[in-house]
Design a protein around this motif. Structure first.
Motif, short mmCIF file in Angstrom:
data_model
loop_
_atom_site.label_atom_id
_atom_site.label_comp_id
_atom_site.label_asym_id
_atom_site.label_seq_id
_atom_site.Cartn_x
_atom_site.Cartn_y
_atom_site.Cartn_z
N SER A 220 -22.13 40.41 -16.66
CA SER A 220 -22.53 40.61 -15.26
C SER A 220 -23.07 42.01 -15.02
O SER A 220 -23.27 42.41 -13.88
CB SER A 220 -21.34 40.34 -14.35
OG SER A 220 -20.30 41.22 -14.66
N ILE A 247 -26.94 34.81 -11.47
CA ILE A 247 -26.69 35.20 -10.09
C ILE A 247 -26.49 36.71 -9.99
O ILE A 247 -27.05 37.37 -9.12
CB ILE A 247 -25.49 34.39 -9.56
CG1 ILE A 247 -25.98 32.96 -9.32
CG2 ILE A 247 -24.95 34.98 -8.27
CD1 ILE A 247 -24.95 31.91 -9.46
N ALA A 248 -25.71 37.25 -10.95
CA ALA A 248 -25.52 38.70 -10.98
C ALA A 248 -26.87 39.41 -11.17
O ALA A 248 -27.14 40.44 -10.55
CB ALA A 248 -24.57 39.07 -12.11
N LYS A 251 -28.88 39.40 -7.91
CA LYS A 251 -28.26 40.29 -6.92
C LYS A 251 -28.55 41.74 -7.25
O LYS A 251 -28.96 42.53 -6.39
CB LYS A 251 -26.74 40.07 -6.92
CG LYS A 251 -26.30 38.88 -6.12
CD LYS A 251 -24.79 38.89 -5.98
CE LYS A 251 -24.35 37.97 -4.86
NZ LYS A 251 -22.91 38.03 -4.64
N GLN A 255 -30.34 44.90 -5.38
CA GLN A 255 -29.51 46.06 -5.06
C GLN A 255 -30.04 47.33 -5.72
O GLN A 255 -29.82 48.42 -5.20
CB GLN A 255 -28.06 45.80 -5.51
CG GLN A 255 -27.33 44.81 -4.61
CD GLN A 255 -26.03 44.30 -5.20
OE1 GLN A 255 -25.73 44.55 -6.36
NE2 GLN A 255 -25.27 43.57 -4.41
N GLY B 219 -17.14 40.47 -6.03
CA GLY B 219 -17.76 39.28 -5.46
C GLY B 219 -19.16 39.56 -4.93
O GLY B 219 -19.99 38.66 -4.85
N VAL B 220 -19.41 40.81 -4.59
CA VAL B 220 -20.73 41.19 -4.09
C VAL B 220 -21.69 41.49 -5.25
O VAL B 220 -22.85 41.10 -5.25
CB VAL B 220 -20.62 42.42 -3.16
CG1 VAL B 220 -21.98 42.87 -2.71
CG2 VAL B 220 -19.73 42.10 -1.98
N ASN B 222 -21.41 40.38 -8.27
CA ASN B 222 -21.50 39.30 -9.23
C ASN B 222 -21.43 37.97 -8.52
O ASN B 222 -22.13 37.76 -7.56
CB ASN B 222 -20.35 39.50 -10.24
CG ASN B 222 -20.49 38.66 -11.46
OD1 ASN B 222 -21.39 37.85 -11.58
ND2 ASN B 222 -19.57 38.83 -12.38
N ILE B 223 -20.57 37.09 -8.92
CA ILE B 223 -20.53 35.73 -8.41
C ILE B 223 -19.08 35.37 -8.18
O ILE B 223 -18.21 35.80 -8.92
CB ILE B 223 -21.21 34.78 -9.43
CG1 ILE B 223 -21.17 33.36 -8.96
CG2 ILE B 223 -20.58 34.90 -10.78
CD1 ILE B 223 -21.94 32.43 -9.88
#
Lengths: 438, 300
Positions: A220, A247-248, A251, A255, B219-220, B222-223
């Motif tokens: 991640s 998903i990581a 995101k 970011q 949680g922010v 990653n997942i």
């Protein structure tokens, strides 16, 4: 003395040979006994195995596969089943553990006597069960995308191969955003093989590969990779990152201040489910190549989406390419089995005869949410139209390009030296045919 | 030549970015390890359920946000409290019977981790969940060639604040003196009137709470998944083992390993960096099995 020893050796050798041979004879006779016992009987339910993970790390996609299979089976049964018999699924949990996959495969074939197995999501699990499937001359429906480079006589795949996946995506991205690409993938076989394919298309499109990075499965931390991408300044990123890592990745992309307009991610995996999990704002603007999107505008798909989401299996609230490919596999099975029954009667059907009758099976627009597909009669993968979708602000995908023609599946497109996959095996240039190549 | 082509070309701006990133990676690993450090350091329990405490923290934030519509900034401390409460119940119900049998705590907490993981799966399903954050948290700061995302900065600041708070708690309060006394010699501390049972209970709850807090931040980044904790727990154990089980040790170990990971990843790639780092850690533990900073006094 000499003679004695010799005769003793002779007897011992014979004995040993008999001991070694006995189990084979035994197993063979069992197989013959089973061969006599037919797989299907008129009026009795048709048993199939659903071999997906309902727990563990792979449960995210595979639970959906199980649900959509149950939905398809209900649908087929309500319409009268296959040749008058309903389908009865045997559902097992493979627990995201490759040992369990192969154990459960044996159990499904030998104990439950299912006529076909629908299962697996990762190439690793498929490779774990194929030896058993092939040894039993059984039948696996592999309902998702994979890298190819396999030629077995016991699998039917309803997802796109690596050669179909990136054929349109790479030239499209090069044309829209520029020639410079950075590859990011998860560190296992499918991303690496897919990237090999993508390189071929990239070369043809006149693109330039700036770098290639792999992240451990489930990893991640994308900081170091994004740092390198920032330095390399590609025009777009080609991603084969899967699962939670994907998903990581999306995101952290946002970011870390990357802008989707100037450097989008072109992915082979980031669909509706992933987008919902990461939040729409992280998915918006990126691209996905897949044969199916929930937003496809045709009556069959509207019916599929509405019907599935309203059914008791639609609790996860979305449909996506992997589920649709799984749904199709049920109808490919139905069509293949009907042909096999028509050819020799229901008692004569074997898993292998279903496979042999599946070549050229067509799933028409009226049934297939992604539109007409058919099974290749040589390598038993699927002819389909890859599409490119762009994720919108609300998490849905807008189709920006749809292949005009059906693209042929070619499992050995980047390994032409190895030969061509035919119905009987991998045919090399010198005419030799190798069976069951994985 | 082979080596030359193996390493990527060296550029100062990218290298400095890699160093800054290293601090961020270090802060992530450290905040994941803080709860484990306290539980291991004070109570001597090898808590295999630590990753699941992290996961519970993320799910707490998800729940608070979606069902009570709490803003994210409040979800973080609330997750601390919720998971601390879970830790408290667990300590009272199970762990306290096992303090004299450290190997059994290993098995018991492993069992607890499976129960928590499957329990969460039963309640929330196995599809990933999503924690929303204010838009400012998903932007980044840039001056000259230096880039850092706001959220990484937030994690770094939270980590620093927690380390400072823990240091103050252990070295500037009466409770801290008691904890250190129990760590050094439980029987002796008890004979001086320290309620060792209560100290263990509170430190375990504190450690669990810290894991929960880390989880709400992860949680922010990653997942949110029932299995998300396992990704962090290996890192956390490494930091604790290399650090020696003390707060200072974990800070130093987290800093060193995170920074090395980033530097190796800059010169080679992420997978190779991990390989080199793990080899170095094995070599280090061969030479210094007790870790960087170990408590000087007697251990149980």
């Amino acid at each position: 003395m000499q003679a004695d020893r010799r005769s003793f050796m002779k007897a011992a050798t014979l004995g040993a040979a008999a001991a070694v041979a006995a189990p084979y004879g035994f197993v063979k006779s069992i197989n013959q006994a089973w061969g006599a016992q037919s797989w299907l009987k008129k009026g009795e339910p048709i048993k199939i195995g659903l071999l997906f993970s309902l727990s563990g790390g792979l449960a995210v996609p595979e639970e959906d596969s199980t649900l959509v299979m149950q939905y398809a089976i209900d649908e087929i049964n309500k319409a009268g089943g296959i040749a008058g018999s309903p389908i009865e699924p045997v559902i097992v949990d493979a627990k995201s553990d490759f040992n369990v996959y192969s154990e459960k495969t044996k159990e499904l074939i030998l104990r439950n006597r299912v006529v076909a197995i629908f299962g697996c999501y990762t190439s690793a699990s498929r490779k774990a069960i194929l030896p058993t499937v092939m040894a039993q001359n059984h039948l696996l429906y592999y309902p998702t995308c994979y890298e190819g480079a396999e030629c077995t006589q016991n699998t039917i795949c309803t997802g796109p191969l690596a050669n179909q996946h990136s054929k349109d995506l790479i030239p499209f991205m090069v044309q829209q955003f520029g020639k410079k690409v950075f590859f990011v993938g998860s560190n296992y076989v499918w991303p690496k093989e897919s990237n090999k394919n993508a390189k071929v298309w990239l070369e043809k499109a006149g693109g330039e590969l700036l770098g290639e990075e792999y992240i451990p499965l489930g990893g991640s931390e994308f900081g170091p990779v994004l740092n390198k991408i920032r330095e390399a300044k590609p025009s777009f990123i080609f991603s084969t990152v899967v699962g939670a890592s994907d998903i990581a990745f999306h995101k952290q992309f946002k970011q870390e201040g990357f802008k989707v307009d100037s450097m989008p991610i072109a992915s082979l995996t980031t669909g509706e489910i992933e987008t919902r999990a990461m939040g729409n704002e992280f998915g918006a603007g990126h691209f996905l190549s897949a044969p199916y999107f929930q937003g496809l505008d045709n009556p069959t798909n509207h019916k599929f989406v509405e019907g599935f989401l309203k059914s008791k299996y639609g609790k996860n609230g979305t449909t996506h390419y992997n589920m649709e490919e799984t749904y199709l596999s049920a109808y490919v099975f139905k069509a293949g089995l009907e042909k096999a029954i028509a050819a020799g009667g229901i008692e004569a059907v074997t898993p292998r005869s279903i496979r042999d009758h599946s070549g050229g099976v067509r799933i028409e627009d009226a049934v297939s949410p992604e539109g007409l597909i058919w099974i290749d009669d040589q390598n038993f993968n699927t002819w389909l139209k890859p599409k490119i979708g762009q994720c919108q602000a609300d998490g849905s995908f807008k189709i920006v390009k749809s292949s005009a023609e059906h693209v042929a599946p070619d499992p050995y497109s980047i390994y032409p030296d190895l030969g061509k996959c035919t119905a009987d095996g991998l045919k090399a240039a010198d005419g030799k045919v190798r069976k069951s190549v994985i | 030549m082979a080596i030359g082509s193996f390493f990527t070309s060296f550029e100062w701006s990218a290298f400095i970015n890699a160093l800054i990133l290293g601090i961020s990676i270090a802060s992530i690993w450290l905040i994941a390890a803080l709860g484990l450090t306290i539980i291991y350091g004070a109570a001597g329990v090898i808590n295999m359920a630590h990753g699941e405490f992290i996961m519970l923290g993320a799910y707490s934030s998800y729940m608070l946000q979606n069902f009570l519509e709490l803003p994210f900034v409040l979800c973080v401390p609330a997750s601390f409290l919720i998971v601390a409460a879970v830790g408290l119940v667990l300590e009272r119900g199970l762990i306290r019977y096992l303090y004299k049998r450290p190997l059994d705590t290993l098995l018991a907490t492993f069992g607890v981790s499976l129960v928590l993981m499957q329990g969460v799966r039963l309640i929330f399903g196995s599809d990933p969940k999503y924690i929303a954050v204010p838009p400012i948290f998903s932007s980044n700061i840039q001056f000259a060639f230096v880039n850092i995302s706001v959220f990484r900065l937030v994690v770094l600041l939270v980590t620093m604040a927690i380390v400072a708070a823990l240091w103050a708690l252990f070295y500037r309060t009466r409770f801290g003196v008691q904890v250190r006394a129990v760590m050094q010699d439980k029987e002796m501390a008890a004979s001086f009137g320290v309620n060792a049972d209560r100290i263990y209970m509170l430190t375990f709850a504190l450690g669990a709470g810290l894991a929960g807090l880390a989880g709400s931040l992860f949680g922010v980044l990653n997942i949110v998944l029932p299995t998300m904790g396992t990704a962090y727990v290996v890192q956390a154990f490494l930091v604790v083992v290399v650090g020696g089980g003390t707060l200072a040790g974990s800070v130093a170990a987290g800093g060193a390993t995170g920074e090395l990971q980033s530097i190796f990843a800059y010169f080679t790639n992420d997978t190779f960096a991990r390989f080199v780092l793990f080899v170095l850690i094995v070599v280090f533990l061969r030479i210094r099995p007790q870790g960087l900073f170990t408590p000087a006094a007697k251990r149980r």
